[in-house]
Each structure stands twice: as C-alpha cells, then as structure tokens.
Write a protein that holds these residues in place. Sequence first.
Motif, short mmCIF file in Angstrom:
data_model
loop_
_atom_site.label_atom_id
_atom_site.label_comp_id
_atom_site.label_asym_id
_atom_site.label_seq_id
_atom_site.Cartn_x
_atom_site.Cartn_y
_atom_site.Cartn_z
N ALA A 159 0.87 -1.19 0.00
CA ALA A 159 0.00 0.00 0.00
C ALA A 159 0.90 1.23 0.00
O ALA A 159 1.26 1.74 1.07
N PRO A 160 1.30 1.71 -1.18
CA PRO A 160 2.24 2.83 -1.26
C PRO A 160 1.80 4.07 -0.50
O PRO A 160 2.62 4.73 0.14
N ALA A 161 0.51 4.39 -0.56
CA ALA A 161 0.03 5.60 0.13
C ALA A 161 0.20 5.46 1.64
O ALA A 161 0.63 6.41 2.32
N GLN A 162 -0.13 4.28 2.17
CA GLN A 162 0.04 4.06 3.60
C GLN A 162 1.52 4.03 3.99
O GLN A 162 1.90 4.53 5.05
N ASP A 163 2.35 3.47 3.12
CA ASP A 163 3.79 3.46 3.39
C ASP A 163 4.33 4.88 3.45
O ASP A 163 5.15 5.22 4.32
N ALA A 164 3.89 5.73 2.51
CA ALA A 164 4.36 7.11 2.49
C ALA A 164 3.91 7.87 3.74
O ALA A 164 4.67 8.65 4.31
N ALA A 165 2.67 7.61 4.17
CA ALA A 165 2.17 8.27 5.37
C ALA A 165 2.95 7.83 6.60
O ALA A 165 3.26 8.64 7.48
N PHE A 166 3.28 6.53 6.65
CA PHE A 166 4.06 6.03 7.79
C PHE A 166 5.47 6.60 7.78
O PHE A 166 6.03 6.94 8.83
N LEU A 167 6.06 6.74 6.59
CA LEU A 167 7.40 7.32 6.49
C LEU A 167 7.38 8.77 6.95
O LEU A 167 8.31 9.23 7.63
N ASP A 168 6.33 9.51 6.59
CA ASP A 168 6.20 10.89 7.06
C ASP A 168 6.06 10.94 8.59
O ASP A 168 6.60 11.85 9.23
N TRP A 169 5.34 9.97 9.15
CA TRP A 169 5.19 9.93 10.60
C TRP A 169 6.54 9.69 11.27
O TRP A 169 6.87 10.32 12.28
N LEU A 170 7.34 8.79 10.70
CA LEU A 170 8.67 8.54 11.24
C LEU A 170 9.55 9.78 11.12
O LEU A 170 10.32 10.11 12.03
#
Length: 288
Positions: A58-69
């Motif tokens: 899920a690229p969108a969820q991965d990107a959101a998680f990376l932003d959170w990190l």
Amino acid sequence: MRAGAAPPDVPFALVEKQRGSMVLAAVDARAATLGLAPGLRLADARARVPELAALPCAPAQDAAFLDWLAEACDRYTPMVATAPPQGLLLDITGCCHGYASAAALARDAEARLARLGLTARTALAGTPEAALALAEFGVAEAGLLPLAALAAEPATELALRRAGLRSLTDVARQPSPALAARFGAALVERLARLLGQVDSRITPRRHIASVAAEQRFAAPLVHSEAALAAIEALALRCSVTLAERGQGGRRFAAALFRADGHVAHLAVSTAAPVRDPKLLIRLLRERI
C-alpha cells in the motif's frame, strides 16, 4: 509492519503488480535470508519458498508512515527529509550536543525504531547521496560502494564493468573529462556527490525558521550609538544560534520601533554567508 499478517516465523513479503504479473516489492529479514529479494516474481518466490506469506503493498500508507517517522525524528534535528520508499535523511550538523557523538545519536535512533518493531541501517556521511548509498549497500566507506550506487543506466554500468571497474574508487581514478565525454556529466556529478567532493544538502520537510532576537527598552533611545550597540548585542545573540547550526546569513534586517509608532527598517546583504557581529555593524553604519 506485519501485525496480523503472518506468524513471526513465517517469511513475509509485500507484492505489487508490474507488467501484468505480481512481483515482490519488499521482503522481511527471514525471506531475505532464504534468497528472496524485491523484484522477484511472486510465482518464482513461492516456488522457492512455498510457505511465503504475501500481502499487497500500500504505497500511500507506506508514504504516510514514512512521514510519521520523519516527524518523530524532529527530536534529533529540524532538518529531516524523506527518501521514499523507505529512507530518511537527517542533517545533524550542530545537533549532537545531547549525545556523545554522531554515532551515538544514530544508535539512539536505531534503538527507538527497534522498539517499534522496525529494523534500520544507518550511515553517516558528508552528503545525502553518500549516506543513502552507504546504508543501502552496507559498506563502511564511499570508495567501496559498488557501481550500482551510481544509479546509471544498465548499459553504462555494463560498460564500466567491461572496463575493469568494480567500485567507486576504481571509477574515481579515471579522468573526469573522459568519464563525462563517454558517459555524461550526470555520472561525474553523481560520483562527486557520493564521494563528498561537492556540497550537497537535503530539502527539509519543514522550513527552518529565520534566526531572530529582540530587545525592549524601558525608555526611548536618544542616540544612534546606543541603537547600534543594542543591534550589535542582538547580532551577537543571533551569531551564537547560527554557529550552533553551522550556518551563516546573507541578509540581515533590523526593525527599530520609535515611541511615536514609526518603524525604521535597516537591512544589509552579503555575497557570502557571514555571522560576525562586528562586520554587520560596519555594514549597518553605512545605512544610517
């Protein structure tokens, strides 16, 4: 993040569709030890490891998680950038005073990620490109990086290999004009960035606030020299902050609020970054 995806002892992968077939987009440590790697077709992976558990990525969820990190890394430095799909870049210049060293800061980040159930590979380097490449390929020095770190076209990498070049050190021994003439200036620029031979900066997620200082007075100042002395004191405070950041300024502005409500503005610009208060006062005197 594999919560509920598969038991911890089962190799796990995320898959995505490419050119009509499902391929591995990411694998966990267990799958990697079994010889699986991103880019491998799911059918081939299952032939090698029948028990492989796979879920769609899920690229969108991965990107959101990376932003959170990345936001969590603000504890270390305000200069944080993401390098999708799985990289973080931190400019820690002047930010290690709370740790014994830059390496200690990196170890603290690894420990915090481990508590989240994440594995990380950190690297310290003078440029973002070098840090990412060192972390990706797991080598200690930029000169030991393989040719793949140049991110060149397959034909270019093949030509370099046929010339007997195996690492960045081998490539760096070649004359730059000859490399540029045969493979293009972009390869020479990439090589210089990887080896830290040119200055390269990250683009942080957040704009770094301008350095500012202010001074209030119980009574109005009546002499210009008193105003200049106050400005010099403020410039000294700003220079300390700039020194902590490892930076200088190219534009400096002072706002003088008079008792009648009028605001006088003074501003100077320099060709090169500076932070010397004495120099700023000399320049501001010319504006008064």
